[in-house]
Design a protein around this motif. Structure first.
Motif, PDB file in Angstrom:
ATOM      1  N   LEU A 267       0.850  -1.181   0.000  1.00  0.00           N
ATOM      2  CA  LEU A 267       0.000   0.000   0.000  1.00  0.00           C
ATOM      3  C   LEU A 267       0.888   1.235   0.000  1.00  0.00           C
ATOM      4  O   LEU A 267       1.705   1.417   0.906  1.00  0.00           O
ATOM      5  N   ALA A 268       0.743   2.075  -1.008  1.00  0.00           N
ATOM      6  CA  ALA A 268       1.483   3.328  -1.047  1.00  0.00           C
ATOM      7  C   ALA A 268       0.811   4.316  -0.095  1.00  0.00           C
ATOM      8  O   ALA A 268      -0.403   4.528  -0.162  1.00  0.00           O
ATOM      9  N   ILE A 269       1.603   4.910   0.814  1.00  0.00           N
ATOM     10  CA  ILE A 269       1.056   5.864   1.773  1.00  0.00           C
ATOM     11  C   ILE A 269       1.845   7.169   1.688  1.00  0.00           C
ATOM     12  O   ILE A 269       2.985   7.178   1.215  1.00  0.00           O
ATOM     13  N   PRO A 270       1.250   8.280   2.115  1.00  0.00           N
ATOM     14  CA  PRO A 270       1.961   9.558   2.063  1.00  0.00           C
ATOM     15  C   PRO A 270       3.275   9.492   2.830  1.00  0.00           C
ATOM     16  O   PRO A 270       3.380   8.807   3.852  1.00  0.00           O
ATOM     17  N   ASP A 271       4.271  10.184   2.336  1.00  0.00           N
ATOM     18  CA  ASP A 271       5.591  10.144   2.943  1.00  0.00           C
ATOM     19  C   ASP A 271       5.559  10.692   4.366  1.00  0.00           C
ATOM     20  O   ASP A 271       4.728  11.544   4.706  1.00  0.00           O
ATOM     21  N   ARG A 272       6.460  10.218   5.186  1.00  0.00           N
ATOM     22  CA  ARG A 272       6.585  10.675   6.568  1.00  0.00           C
ATOM     23  C   ARG A 272       7.099  12.109   6.604  1.00  0.00           C
ATOM     24  O   ARG A 272       7.918  12.516   5.768  1.00  0.00           O
ATOM     25  N   LYS A 273       6.660  12.875   7.575  1.00  0.00           N
ATOM     26  CA  LYS A 273       7.157  14.237   7.748  1.00  0.00           C
ATOM     27  C   LYS A 273       8.668  14.231   7.944  1.00  0.00           C
ATOM     28  O   LYS A 273       9.199  13.456   8.742  1.00  0.00           O
ATOM     29  N   GLY A 274       9.357  15.124   7.218  1.00  0.00           N
ATOM     30  CA  GLY A 274      10.795  15.274   7.408  1.00  0.00           C
ATOM     31  C   GLY A 274      11.594  14.024   7.098  1.00  0.00           C
ATOM     32  O   GLY A 274      12.673  13.821   7.660  1.00  0.00           O
ATOM     33  N   HIS A 275      11.112  13.185   6.196  1.00  0.00           N
ATOM     34  CA  HIS A 275      11.733  11.887   5.927  1.00  0.00           C
ATOM     35  C   HIS A 275      13.105  12.072   5.269  1.00  0.00           C
ATOM     36  O   HIS A 275      13.208  12.546   4.136  1.00  0.00           O
ATOM     37  N   ASP A 276      14.176  11.708   5.975  1.00  0.00           N
ATOM     38  CA  ASP A 276      15.522  11.826   5.426  1.00  0.00           C
ATOM     39  C   ASP A 276      15.674  10.889   4.227  1.00  0.00           C
ATOM     40  O   ASP A 276      15.251   9.731   4.263  1.00  0.00           O
ATOM     41  N   LEU A 277      16.330  11.388   3.182  1.00  0.00           N
ATOM     42  CA  LEU A 277      16.452  10.587   1.962  1.00  0.00           C
ATOM     43  C   LEU A 277      17.441   9.444   2.129  1.00  0.00           C
ATOM     44  O   LEU A 277      17.162   8.309   1.733  1.00  0.00           O
ATOM     45  N   ARG A 278      18.604   9.720   2.726  1.00  0.00           N
ATOM     46  CA  ARG A 278      19.647   8.696   2.761  1.00  0.00           C
ATOM     47  C   ARG A 278      20.536   8.867   3.990  1.00  0.00           C
ATOM     48  O   ARG A 278      20.939   9.977   4.321  1.00  0.00           O
ATOM     49  N   TYR A 279      20.823   7.748   4.654  1.00  0.00           N
ATOM     50  CA  TYR A 279      21.823   7.707   5.718  1.00  0.00           C
ATOM     51  C   TYR A 279      22.991   6.852   5.247  1.00  0.00           C
ATOM     52  O   TYR A 279      22.789   5.796   4.626  1.00  0.00           O
ATOM     53  N   SER A 280      24.208   7.283   5.555  1.00  0.00           N
ATOM     54  CA  SER A 280      25.375   6.472   5.217  1.00  0.00           C
ATOM     55  C   SER A 280      26.546   6.908   6.084  1.00  0.00           C
ATOM     56  O   SER A 280      26.914   8.085   6.089  1.00  0.00           O
ATOM     57  N   VAL A 281      27.113   5.971   6.844  1.00  0.00           N
ATOM     58  CA  VAL A 281      28.260   6.294   7.687  1.00  0.00           C
ATOM     59  C   VAL A 281      29.513   5.593   7.175  1.00  0.00           C
ATOM     60  O   VAL A 281      29.456   4.479   6.650  1.00  0.00           O
ATOM     61  N   ASP A 282      30.621   6.257   7.328  1.00  0.00           N
ATOM     62  CA  ASP A 282      31.924   5.722   6.970  1.00  0.00           C
ATOM     63  C   ASP A 282      32.465   4.951   8.177  1.00  0.00           C
ATOM     64  O   ASP A 282      32.704   5.522   9.240  1.00  0.00           O
ATOM     65  N   SER A 283      32.644   3.644   8.017  1.00  0.00           N
ATOM     66  CA  SER A 283      33.121   2.788   9.113  1.00  0.00           C
ATOM     67  C   SER A 283      34.625   2.562   9.081  1.00  0.00           C
ATOM     68  O   SER A 283      35.136   1.652   9.743  1.00  0.00           O
ATOM     69  N   GLY A 284      35.338   3.381   8.328  1.00  0.00           N
ATOM     70  CA  GLY A 284      36.772   3.167   8.182  1.00  0.00           C
ATOM     71  C   GLY A 284      37.538   3.217   9.485  1.00  0.00           C
ATOM     72  O   GLY A 284      38.518   2.483   9.668  1.00  0.00           O
ATOM     73  N   LYS A 285      37.106   4.054  10.418  1.00  0.00           N
ATOM     74  CA  LYS A 285      37.829   4.214  11.672  1.00  0.00           C
ATOM     75  C   LYS A 285      37.808   2.928  12.508  1.00  0.00           C
ATOM     76  O   LYS A 285      38.857   2.461  12.966  1.00  0.00           O
ATOM     77  N   ILE A 286      36.623   2.345  12.702  1.00  0.00           N
ATOM     78  CA  ILE A 286      36.543   1.144  13.535  1.00  0.00           C
ATOM     79  C   ILE A 286      37.200  -0.050  12.842  1.00  0.00           C
ATOM     80  O   ILE A 286      37.773  -0.926  13.497  1.00  0.00           O
ATOM     81  N   ARG A 287      37.168  -0.060  11.521  1.00  0.00           N
ATOM     82  CA  ARG A 287      37.822  -1.147  10.790  1.00  0.00           C
ATOM     83  C   ARG A 287      39.343  -1.039  10.921  1.00  0.00           C
ATOM     84  O   ARG A 287      40.032  -2.038  11.162  1.00  0.00           O
ATOM     85  N   ALA A 288      39.876   0.172  10.771  1.00  0.00           N
ATOM     86  CA  ALA A 288      41.329   0.360  10.803  1.00  0.00           C
ATOM     87  C   ALA A 288      41.878   0.272  12.217  1.00  0.00           C
ATOM     88  O   ALA A 288      42.915  -0.359  12.453  1.00  0.00           O
ATOM     89  N   GLU A 289      41.210   0.886  13.182  1.00  0.00           N
ATOM     90  CA  GLU A 289      41.750   0.953  14.537  1.00  0.00           C
ATOM     91  C   GLU A 289      41.468  -0.297  15.360  1.00  0.00           C
ATOM     92  O   GLU A 289      42.311  -0.721  16.164  1.00  0.00           O
ATOM     93  N   LEU A 290      40.287  -0.893  15.180  1.00  0.00           N
ATOM     94  CA  LEU A 290      39.881  -1.997  16.052  1.00  0.00           C
ATOM     95  C   LEU A 290      39.756  -3.326  15.327  1.00  0.00           C
ATOM     96  O   LEU A 290      39.468  -4.351  15.944  1.00  0.00           O
ATOM     97  N   GLY A 291      39.961  -3.326  14.010  1.00  0.00           N
ATOM     98  CA  GLY A 291      39.958  -4.572  13.257  1.00  0.00           C
ATOM     99  C   GLY A 291      38.601  -5.205  13.077  1.00  0.00           C
ATOM    100  O   GLY A 291      38.501  -6.391  12.746  1.00  0.00           O
TER     101      GLY A 291
END
Length: 325
Positions: A267-291
């Motif tokens: 069912l297509a419903i009206p979009d949520r108020k203030g709906h953020d288009l995209r989230y994306s975090v860079d995980s390079g720090k935890i990969r490099a420092e903590l393996g």
């Protein structure tokens, strides 16, 4: 290590507790105390596999109860703080409980921690950064939350980090992308869609379905938290991303296929108020420092998650099972 886990009967918190006291625990843990208010999203059954484990103590209570918190923190080497109101739609309908629990509750815990000086791991979300059209946010990006939920989490992040900078408390902050896996209350998209489709029902899709989220298996998230506890640095923020970005429409397509349904169930419903288009975090720090690196392929993890809901109807069919007695 003796750990106090707030929100330890919730989706992510209970996974962390089961992992901490499991046969392949990522770190030596001598005891775990769970503090949980057992709101609608908390379920003591999530800890049932540990019912006979004497290393686990469960306390039914609220993180805003300063007297209770002050009694519980002493004797613990670490506080892992999951407890939070976390559903964006609910925060849009009414933000008061989000501010009270997420901000004032966190400050109550910090006040108690200052007296005892345990390591304080504050579990947060990628939503504090706001939407990003391309690329990925690093830990150095300013916070631009858009929903009341995200704003309350950003506020609690800043309180925790200020406690480190002002008082020298060993505070570490994690910010993760969308989690999925078993034991997630059916209000978030994967368990909501899965349980409805398994019952032959319909599912709601906001707007054009092109909002993008990065997906992280809950067990990979908890492994990252253990890495931060073991080897992380005080005062640091660590992003945790699954590296699996999908639009809501793409995710819906996968869930329909896995549950034997088609687009007539959407069912297509009206979009949520203030709906953020995209989230994306860079995980390079935890990969490099903590393996750390995620171990679950999204396709396999999603299939196992759907199978879990299919095989554990008793867990999600009765709403009463998710409420405090």
């Amino acid at each position: 290590m003796r750990i106090l886990v707030t929100g330890g009967a919730g989706f992510i918190g209970s996974c962390f507790v089961r992992m901490a006291l499991g046969p392949e625990a990522p770190a030596p843990v001598s005891s775990v105390t769970v503090l949980d208010a057992l709101t609608y999203a908390g379920n003591s059954e999530n800890l049932a596999p540990l019912a006979e484990d004497r290393r686990l103590e469960f306390v039914h209570g609220d993180i805003r109860d300063a007297t209770l918190v002050a009694k519980l923190v002493p004797g613990h080497d670490a506080v892992v703080h999951f407890a939070a109101e976390s559903h964006v739609d609910r925060s849009i309908a009414g933000a008061g409980e989000f501010v009270s629990t997420n901000v004032l509750g966190t400050q109550t815990l910090l006040d108690a921690a200052l007296q005892e000086r345990p390591t304080f791991l504050h579990v947060s979300t990628d939503e504090v950064y706001g939407s990003v059209a391309e690329g990925s946010w690093t830990e150095e990006e300013p916070l631009r939350p858009t929903s009341p939920y995200a704003a309350s989490k950003a506020s609690s992040d800043l309180l925790a980090l200020a406690c480190h900078r002002t008082h020298g408390l060993d505070v570490r902050v994690s910010r993760c992308s969308n989690n999925y896996g078993p034991y997630q209350f059916p209000e978030k998209v994967i368990p909501l869609f899965t349980t409805s489709l398994l019952d032959g029902g319909t599912v709601p899709l906001y707007g054009d379905g092109l909002n993008v989220r990065d997906w992280l298996h809950v067990e990979d998230h908890c492994r990252a938290l253990f890495a931060i506890l073991r080897d992380g640095r005080a005062g640091e923020v660590y992003n945790i991303g699954g590296g699996q970005e999908l639009s809501n429409r793409q995710l819906t397509e996968r869930l329909l296929s896995a549950c034997g349904a088609d687009w007539s169930s959407v069912l297509a419903i009206p979009d949520r108020k203030g709906h953020d288009l995209r989230y994306s975090v860079d995980s390079g720090k935890i990969r490099a420092e903590l393996g750390w690196t995620p171990l679950h392929r999204f396709e396999d993890g999603l299939d196992r998650t759907i199978a879990w809901y299919r095989n554990n109807r008793a867990w999600w069919e009765s709403p009463a099972s998710h409420l405090a007695e």
